[in-house]
Each structure stands twice: as structure tokens, then as C-alpha cells.
Design a protein around this motif. Structure first.
Motif, short mmCIF file in Angstrom:
data_model
loop_
_atom_site.label_atom_id
_atom_site.label_comp_id
_atom_site.label_asym_id
_atom_site.label_seq_id
_atom_site.Cartn_x
_atom_site.Cartn_y
_atom_site.Cartn_z
N TYR A 305 0.82 -1.20 0.00
CA TYR A 305 0.00 0.00 0.00
C TYR A 305 0.86 1.26 0.00
CZ TYR A 305 -4.36 -2.60 0.83
OH TYR A 305 -5.45 -3.43 0.73
N PHE A 306 2.09 1.16 0.50
CA PHE A 306 2.99 2.31 0.49
C PHE A 306 3.39 2.69 -0.94
CE2 PHE A 306 3.48 0.73 4.82
CZ PHE A 306 3.49 1.91 5.55
N GLN A 307 3.20 1.78 -1.88
CA GLN A 307 3.50 2.11 -3.29
C GLN A 307 2.60 3.24 -3.79
OE1 GLN A 307 3.60 -1.33 -5.85
NE2 GLN A 307 4.60 -2.60 -4.32
N TYR A 308 1.40 3.35 -3.20
CA TYR A 308 0.51 4.45 -3.57
C TYR A 308 1.01 5.79 -3.03
CZ TYR A 308 -3.56 2.00 -5.57
OH TYR A 308 -4.42 1.30 -6.39
N LEU A 309 1.71 5.76 -1.92
CA LEU A 309 2.11 6.98 -1.24
C LEU A 309 3.41 7.56 -1.80
CD1 LEU A 309 1.39 8.91 1.06
CD2 LEU A 309 2.53 7.34 2.65
N THR A 310 4.34 6.69 -2.20
CA THR A 310 5.69 7.10 -2.58
C THR A 310 5.75 8.22 -3.62
OG1 THR A 310 6.58 4.92 -2.04
CG2 THR A 310 7.90 6.29 -3.49
N PRO A 311 5.10 8.08 -4.79
CA PRO A 311 5.27 9.12 -5.81
C PRO A 311 4.74 10.48 -5.39
CG PRO A 311 3.54 7.60 -6.45
CD PRO A 311 4.19 7.01 -5.24
N TYR A 312 3.72 10.49 -4.53
CA TYR A 312 3.08 11.75 -4.18
C TYR A 312 3.84 12.50 -3.09
CZ TYR A 312 -0.13 9.31 -7.05
OH TYR A 312 -0.65 8.61 -8.11
N ILE A 313 4.52 11.77 -2.23
CA ILE A 313 5.46 12.41 -1.30
C ILE A 313 6.60 13.05 -2.08
CG2 ILE A 313 7.23 11.94 0.45
CD1 ILE A 313 5.36 9.99 1.74
N ILE A 314 7.11 12.32 -3.07
CA ILE A 314 8.20 12.84 -3.91
C ILE A 314 7.75 14.10 -4.66
CG2 ILE A 314 9.58 12.36 -5.96
CD1 ILE A 314 9.81 9.45 -4.95
N ILE A 315 6.58 14.04 -5.29
CA ILE A 315 6.10 15.20 -6.07
C ILE A 315 5.90 16.40 -5.16
CG2 ILE A 315 4.11 16.08 -7.35
CD1 ILE A 315 3.84 13.27 -8.60
N LEU A 316 5.27 16.20 -4.00
CA LEU A 316 5.04 17.32 -3.08
C LEU A 316 6.36 17.92 -2.61
CD1 LEU A 316 3.19 19.12 -1.41
CD2 LEU A 316 3.15 17.32 0.36
N PHE A 317 7.32 17.07 -2.28
CA PHE A 317 8.62 17.59 -1.83
C PHE A 317 9.29 18.43 -2.91
CE2 PHE A 317 13.21 17.45 -1.57
CZ PHE A 317 13.43 17.93 -0.28
N VAL A 318 9.31 17.91 -4.12
CA VAL A 318 9.98 18.62 -5.22
C VAL A 318 9.28 19.94 -5.52
CG1 VAL A 318 10.47 18.52 -7.69
CG2 VAL A 318 10.98 16.56 -6.24
N VAL A 319 7.94 19.95 -5.51
CA VAL A 319 7.20 21.19 -5.73
C VAL A 319 7.52 22.20 -4.64
CG1 VAL A 319 4.89 22.19 -5.69
CG2 VAL A 319 5.33 20.17 -7.06
N ALA A 320 7.51 21.74 -3.38
CA ALA A 320 7.80 22.64 -2.27
C ALA A 320 9.22 23.19 -2.38
CB ALA A 320 7.62 21.90 -0.95
N LEU A 321 10.16 22.34 -2.73
CA LEU A 321 11.57 22.73 -2.85
C LEU A 321 11.77 23.76 -3.96
CD1 LEU A 321 14.51 22.05 -1.87
CD2 LEU A 321 14.57 20.38 -3.73
N ASN A 322 11.12 23.51 -5.09
CA ASN A 322 11.34 24.35 -6.28
C ASN A 322 10.63 25.69 -6.21
OD1 ASN A 322 12.98 22.46 -7.47
ND2 ASN A 322 11.43 21.67 -8.86
N THR A 323 9.61 25.81 -5.38
CA THR A 323 8.81 27.04 -5.36
C THR A 323 8.98 27.85 -4.08
OG1 THR A 323 6.87 25.89 -4.44
CG2 THR A 323 7.05 26.00 -6.85
N SER A 324 9.88 27.38 -3.20
CA SER A 324 10.01 28.01 -1.89
C SER A 324 11.08 29.10 -1.88
CB SER A 324 10.34 26.97 -0.83
OG SER A 324 10.44 27.58 0.44
N GLU A 325 10.83 30.13 -1.10
CA GLU A 325 11.83 31.15 -0.82
C GLU A 325 12.56 30.87 0.49
OE1 GLU A 325 9.47 34.67 -0.90
OE2 GLU A 325 9.47 34.82 -3.08
N GLN A 326 12.15 29.80 1.14
CA GLN A 326 12.80 29.40 2.40
C GLN A 326 14.15 28.77 2.09
OE1 GLN A 326 11.53 29.43 5.83
NE2 GLN A 326 13.69 29.03 6.14
N LYS A 327 15.17 29.20 2.78
CA LYS A 327 16.52 28.66 2.62
C LYS A 327 16.96 27.97 3.91
CE LYS A 327 16.72 30.48 -1.47
NZ LYS A 327 16.53 29.62 -2.66
N LEU A 328 16.98 26.62 3.87
CA LEU A 328 17.50 25.86 5.00
C LEU A 328 19.00 25.68 4.83
CD1 LEU A 328 14.79 23.05 5.35
CD2 LEU A 328 14.95 25.18 6.66
N LYS A 329 19.67 25.43 5.92
CA LYS A 329 21.10 25.14 5.82
C LYS A 329 21.30 23.89 4.98
CE LYS A 329 22.39 27.17 10.27
NZ LYS A 329 23.00 26.93 11.60
#
Length: 460
Positions: A305-329
Motif C-alpha cells: 500500500y505504500f506504493q501508492y504513497l511514494t510518488p506523491y510524497i516525492i512530487i510534493l517535496f519537489v514542488v515545495a523545494l522548487n517554489t520556496s523562498e525558504q533557505k534551510l542550511k
């Protein structure tokens, strides 16, 4: 364009090496699981001319199993590795679609490639080494998202909505859980409210088109609409207990913890989303992808069932990373991904060990069971692996009523009333306790297999 760290190619390469080891064992060790044995048995009977639902009692939808059985188009004497190859190609095609989606979300080639490889590694380590329906359903979901990105970009909106709905429907016809993508897509359309009625109509047309085509097929065989709806909603088998999933298994604590560690980078998502430049409707769409995927865990928390979750965690992370003005160390991000990759390597070593062990047990049991219950016999297996249905070409005791459904969903009386003279009932110790009071109806024999006693009952 953002690279996660300077050595991203190295980490992608390491993952590919371990993926290669897993795939090597997939083709060199027979590892037919409980679910896999079920699917392959249904596919075999389906390609032998039996009609899904009406001739074969089954609680799943037909498309995924039809695809699993594709090798039967070329030969009746299929091998397990042929079906494994189809399964692997579907996983790889899914990773390719994920790569294309990430590229459209303005991700660098190296980063998109890494996450596509990560997707394959997680899928394989979460039951992807055995044949499951989830990769087929996820494949069509990813097609749906690929087309839906056109709506986010306001390009070819109506045709893309139709195609997106069509693919969501095909994901549903692979496995019912695939329908959860309607939540994020529907919410996005409602929030945007641009040509809302027209757009909802086009999405709906896409969803219903495959369902109507399939209904036309069953209507030609005398099935009415109510029966058809029951079939596609998982009511194709009359069960005594439960709904066909998650009845006897305990909470999968190990699988949950391992998955959290393997995707530990997801804890960074809130920090990036907080200062994301995305419009609220788009942000909610990408957030709802993994949130709606979590709905499948209402029913059970099997590894696949985790196979359903994997791609959408990845997509959300990449979208958040690419559109954020937040700079983490940078060190925070790097440590998160090193932990993720390290955990996947650990899971891969564990998976490789399990592949060899499970294959050895299965082949040993195959020889023992075949000696007592000849190939081609009519059999009901009670918690003995349904792999033997497929590997020994066993027939169902009642293909249109029982099929190859797992025994915990039936009362002993249901099975006893279905058995005919000469049929076999193969029981583990727990099920023997349930059937032993009916022992005078059978010839009996006890054998020992895999650290347990197995009871062979033959109907008098």
C-alpha cells in the motif's frame, strides 16, 4: 533548477546498483507471494476464456490482472519470470512518467533522475519484487497527473481534463483504491472556478468512459447496472466475513517506521511550503496528493500500500523545494537524504535476503505439496500459500462462487457445501482446528512443511 547536493549522481548510481541486485534475484529466484498466486491464477483462468466477475468470483477490478497476464497472449506455457518482466516494465514506466512530471515542475535532470530511481527502489523494497496490482494502478495515476499539469498551466484544458479523468478511471479499474486522485483534482477545479461546469463535465466524461465501455461488455452478457456496480466496487464475491482486505493482519509497525525513515526528507516539506510561491489552489492540489493516498491505509497497512504513497510524497517535496523562498542550511537537507538513501540500502539488503529465503521455502514446499496433491487437482487452500494454485495449476472448487479468495473470509460450512467428491482441502494447523469436527467427510493425511503441520483432506 535545484540540485540536492553535489554528489547526487553518485547517490543515484549507488541506488541503481542495489536495484540491479534486487532485479537479478527477481529473475533468478521464484518468489510467488500470497497475493501474486491469487492474481496469476485469476489471470490464467481469464486468458483460458473465463469471464472476469461472472465466471471467476473476484473482488478486484480486471485491468491490472489482465495486464499481469499479458504473457498468456503469446503462450499458454508461461513462466513466472515472464509475468515478473511485465511487472518490472510497469514499475520502470511509472518511474519514467514520474521523471517527466518532475521535469515539468522545473526540476533539474539530475534531481528528477534521482527521485525516479528512488521511486523504483522504494517500490521494489515495498513488495515490488512480487507481482502486485499497485504498480499498474499508480502507472495510470501518474498519467492522470501528467495530463492534469496542463490544467495547472492552462494548456489544452478540456482535452487534458478528459484524458486525466480517463486515466483515473483506468487506475480504478486496476485496483479500486486508484480512485482517490479524484479528491485533489476535484478540489482544485472547485477552488479555481474557471469554467467550472464545463471542466467538471469533461473530467467526469473521462472517468465514466472506460466504465461505460466495460458495462457495455457485461450488459451484452445479461448483467444489469446494479450487478455491474457491485462488481466494480469489490462485491464480486459473496464473503461471509469482511470486505476482502485487512481482516487478519496486525499493524505493520516495522513497515511504517522503515518507510518514514526512507522518506525522512518529507519532514522538510512544511518548512519549504511555508514560503512557497505557489497559488493556494495549486499548493492544496499537491498537498492533497499524498493526503488522499493515505486513505488506502484505512483498510490495511500492507507494505504494497505504500506504493501508492511514494510518488506523491516525492512530487510534493519537489514542488515545495522548487517554489520556496525558504533557505534551510544545506547540511540539513543533505543529512535527510543521506538517511533516506542509507535506509533504502538497508532495506535492499534485507529484501535480497528475503528473496533467496522465500524462494527456497517455496520450492521445497512445492515438491512436498505436489507429491500429495497432484497438478491440476481441484483444491481449496486454507492459509497455505495461493502460490500453489498457480505453480501447480490447481483448479478452484467453485470458480464462479469462491474463486481463489483467501480462506479467512469464509465459514467452514460455506467451503464444505462447495466441495465435491475428490476435491482437496489443504489446511494449516489453525484451520485444521476449525475443520476437524467435519473430519468424517474426508480421507485425511498429515505432512510436515516449513516448521508446521499441514493437513490434506480429500472429500469422500
Amino acid at each position: 533548477m535545484i540540485n540536492i547536493w553535489p554528489n547526487i549522481k553518485l547517490y543515484s548510481g549507488i541506488l541503481l546498483v542495489f536495484i540491479g541486485l534486487i532485479i537479478y534475484r527477481m529473475f533468478n529466484y521464484t518468489n510467488v507471494s500470497y497475493d501474486c498466486g491469487y492474481y496469476l491464477s485469476v489471470a490464467r483462468d481469464m486468458y483460458h476464456g473465463n469471464t472476469f466477475f461472472t465466471d471467476i468470483a473476484v473482488s478486484y477490478n480486471p485491468l491490472g490482472i489482465l495486464m499481469i497476464g499479458l504473457p498468456y497472449l503469446f503462450t499458454e506455457n508461461t513462466t513466472y519470470t515472464m509475468h515478473v518482466f511485465v511487472n518490472l516494465m510497469v514499475i520502470i514506466l511509472g518511474s519514467t512518467l514520474l521523471f517527466l512530471i518532475l521535469r515539468r515542475l522545473k526540476t533539474s535532470k539530475q534531481t528528477a533522475f534521482f527521485f525516479s530511481v528512488l521511486y523504483v527502489a522504494l517500490t521494489l523494497n515495498y513488495d515490488g519484487i512480487i507481482i502486485m496490482l499497485e504498480p499498474y494502478s499508480v502507472l495510470f495515476q501518474l498519467f492522470a497527473i501528467y495530463f492534469f499539469l496542463n490544467i495547472l498551466e492552462e494548456k489544452k484544458v478540456l482535452s487534458s481534463l478528459f484524458l486525466s479523468g480517463l486515466c483515473i478511471s483506468l487506475a480504478f479499474l486496476c485496483k479500486q483504491f486508484g480512485l482517490f486522485l479524484l479528491l485533489p483534482t476535484g478540489v482544485y477545479l472547485l477552488l479555481k472556478q474557471t469554467a467550472l461546469i464545463k471542466r467538471i463535465i469533461m473530467l467526469t466524461l473521462g472517468v465514466v468512459t472506460p466504465l461505460l465501455v466495460l458495462f457495455a461488455f457485461y450488459a451484452s452478457k445479461g448483467i444489469d447496472l446494479v450487478q455491474y456496480v457491485n462488481f466494480i466496487l469489490g462485491k464480486g464475491v459473496a464473503l461471509d466475513f469482511g470486505n476482502g482486505t485487512g481482516l487478519i493482519d496486525s499493524i505493520n509497525t516495522t513497515g511504517i517506521v522503515n518507510f518514514i525513515i526512507a522518506t525522512i526528507f518529507m519532514v522538510l516539506i512544511p518548512f519549504y511550503l511555508r514560503k512557497s510561491k505557489l497559488q493556494e489552489s495549486e499548493k492544496l492540489f499537491f498537498i492533497l496528493l499524498p493526503v488522499s493516498a493515505l486513505s488506502v491505509f484505512i483498510f490495511a497497512d500492507y507494505n504494497h500500500y505504500f506504493q501508492y504513497l511514494t510518488p506523491y510524497i516525492i512530487i510534493l517535496f519537489v514542488v515545495a523545494l522548487n517554489t520556496s523562498e525558504q533557505k534551510l542550511k544545506p547540511i540539513i537537507q543533505q543529512v535527510a537524504f543521506i538517511i533516506s538513501v542509507g535506509m533504502i540500502l538497508f532495506l535492499s539488503l534485507k529484501t535480497n535476503k528475503l528473496q533467496k529465503r522465500n524462494s527456497r521455502y517455496l520450492l521445497k514446499g512445492l515438491a512436498i505439496i505436489e507429491q500429495e496433491v497432484p497438478k491440476g487437482s481441484t483444491v481449496f487452500l486454507s492459509r497455505v500459500s495461493p502460490a500453489f494454485y498457480y505453480l501447480l495449476d490447481y483448479n478452484s472448487i467453485s470458480l464462479d462462487k469462491i474463486g481463489y479468495t483467501f480462506p479467512e473470509y469464509y465459514k467452514p460450512e460455506t467451503i464444505l457445501n462447495t466441495l465435491s467428491e475428490g476435491d482437496y482441502l489443504v489446511l494449516t494447523q489453525d484451520y485444521y482446528e476449525k475443520y476437524k469436527t467435519f473430519g468424517d467427510q474426508f480421507k485425511q493425511k498429515k505432512i510436515h512443511f516449513r516448521d508446521q503441520d499441514i493437513y490434506i483432506f480429500v472429500k469422500k
